[in-house]
Every structure is written in C-alpha cells, then in structure tokens.
Design an enzyme around this catalytic site. Structure first.
Site, mmCIF file in Angstrom:
data_model
loop_
_atom_site.group_PDB
_atom_site.id
_atom_site.type_symbol
_atom_site.label_atom_id
_atom_site.label_comp_id
_atom_site.label_asym_id
_atom_site.label_seq_id
_atom_site.Cartn_x
_atom_site.Cartn_y
_atom_site.Cartn_z
ATOM 1 N N ASP A 7 5.108 -60.036 -16.900
ATOM 2 C CA ASP A 7 4.549 -58.754 -16.744
ATOM 3 C C ASP A 7 5.293 -57.902 -17.620
ATOM 4 O OD1 ASP A 7 3.227 -56.244 -15.582
ATOM 5 O OD2 ASP A 7 4.754 -55.987 -14.035
ATOM 6 N N GLU A 66 0.024 -59.922 -18.827
ATOM 7 C CA GLU A 66 -0.780 -58.838 -18.745
ATOM 8 C C GLU A 66 -1.118 -58.121 -19.882
ATOM 9 O OE1 GLU A 66 -1.030 -54.884 -15.995
ATOM 10 O OE2 GLU A 66 0.309 -56.489 -15.114
ATOM 11 N N ASP A 138 7.716 -55.947 -9.908
ATOM 12 C CA ASP A 138 7.721 -56.647 -11.434
ATOM 13 C C ASP A 138 7.457 -58.018 -11.344
ATOM 14 O OD1 ASP A 138 7.644 -54.187 -13.037
ATOM 15 O OD2 ASP A 138 9.695 -54.019 -12.331
#
EC number: 3.1.21.10
Length: 180
Positions: A7, A66, A138
């Site tokens: 992420d 992502e 996160d």
C-alpha cells in the site's frame, strides 16, 4: 505461493505478506516502511530500499500494489505516483511479477463493498487471516491487496475464491454483509 502486498505512500508505505495454499490463507508478516522528513529523493530511496529488503527477507513469489487514484490536488497525486514507482522498482528489481489493483477493486474483493471504510477493511483482513489483533490501516490495506491478488481479484459479490476461505472461518455473506 507467497504474496507481498504493498500500500504505497510517501510518508508511510504499508506491506503485508501472506502464504496461499489452495483456498488457505496464512499470515506471514505485515508492517510499514516510514520515511524520514527529508527531501523527496531520500524518501523515495527509503521506500525502494525498504521494499527491496522485504523481497530479500520474505522471498515472495508474486507482488501486488494499489494503483494511484487521481486526487483533487495534482501535486499529491504526483508524489504518491513517485512513491508507488519506488516501491514497484524495489519489487521488479527482486524479479517479482507485479499486479495492480484499484482501491475500489480491493475494497470490493475484501469487504464486498467498493466504498468500505478503513475499519471495515481492518476487520475483514483480521477475520480472513485469523489474526489475534487488528493490524494498522496501512498494513491492513497491504494485506488486503495480497488477499485480493491471491484470489485473482475476484469480488465477494461473485464469491470468486473467497467463499471457501470465509467458510473455513465460520463466516458467510448474507445480503452483502458478513455473518458468522
């Protein structure tokens, strides 16, 4: 198969490592790479070095990250894109294939709803991996990215690959909600 989920973020980059065997998901590690308050090049170097270290330490077979969304502030979007690029370079330099998923795909695959909250993501990741405590947001997002990739990005609405994993935990979907 071992999957490393990332992420990306300029200040905090989350990571999550899972092992996948059939429909079995097993937690390996998760956490964050924090960058110092320094110039951009130093921060990007920290992300690259941190991701490269994760690849060496955990020896994943595949990676997923992502995708960047376009923010209202173009400068923020550019900075996030650079952080993402540093992470991808760390993955690719380790010889890993890298899959990409949007936040919408990720949330839909894990929670069953594309506009799920961070808390909902954390709860589902905790349940799917049978964790004793909730990971930070996160790290939970990074674990979610790895889980999403493990099941081919399938969504819960189609019950792609997650139905067996949910059933093993005594969970199922009912009208779009997780029930036990």
């Amino acid at each position: 198969m071992r999957i490393l989920g990332i992420d990306p973020g300029l200040r905090v980059t989350g990571f999550g490592v899972i092992d996948v065997s059939g429909h079995q998901l097993a937690y390996v590690a998760s956490g964050v790479i924090r960058t110092p308050t320094a110039d951009l090049a130093t921060r990007l170097g920290t992300i690259f070095a941190g991701v490269s270290t994760l690849v060496r330490e955990h020896a994943p077979d595949q990676a997923a990250i992502e995708k960047v969304f376009v923010n209202v502030n173009p400068q923020s979007t550019l900075l996030l894109g650079q952080a993402r690029g540093a992470a991808i370079c760390g993955l690719v330099s380790g010889g890993l294939p890298v899959a990409e998923y949007t936040a919408l795909q990720l949330k839909q695959a894990i929670v069953g709803y594309g506009r799920a909250t961070k808390a909902q993501m954390q709860e589902m990741v905790t349940r799917l991996l049978s964790l004793s405590g909730q990971p930070g947001s996160d790290a939970a997002d990074a674990l979610g990215i790895a889980i999403c990739h493990a099941h081919g990005g399938n969504t819960l609405s189609t019950l792609g690959g997650l139905a067996p994993a949910l059933a093993q935990k005594g969970l199922r979907l009912r009208r779009g909600r997780l029930v036990g």
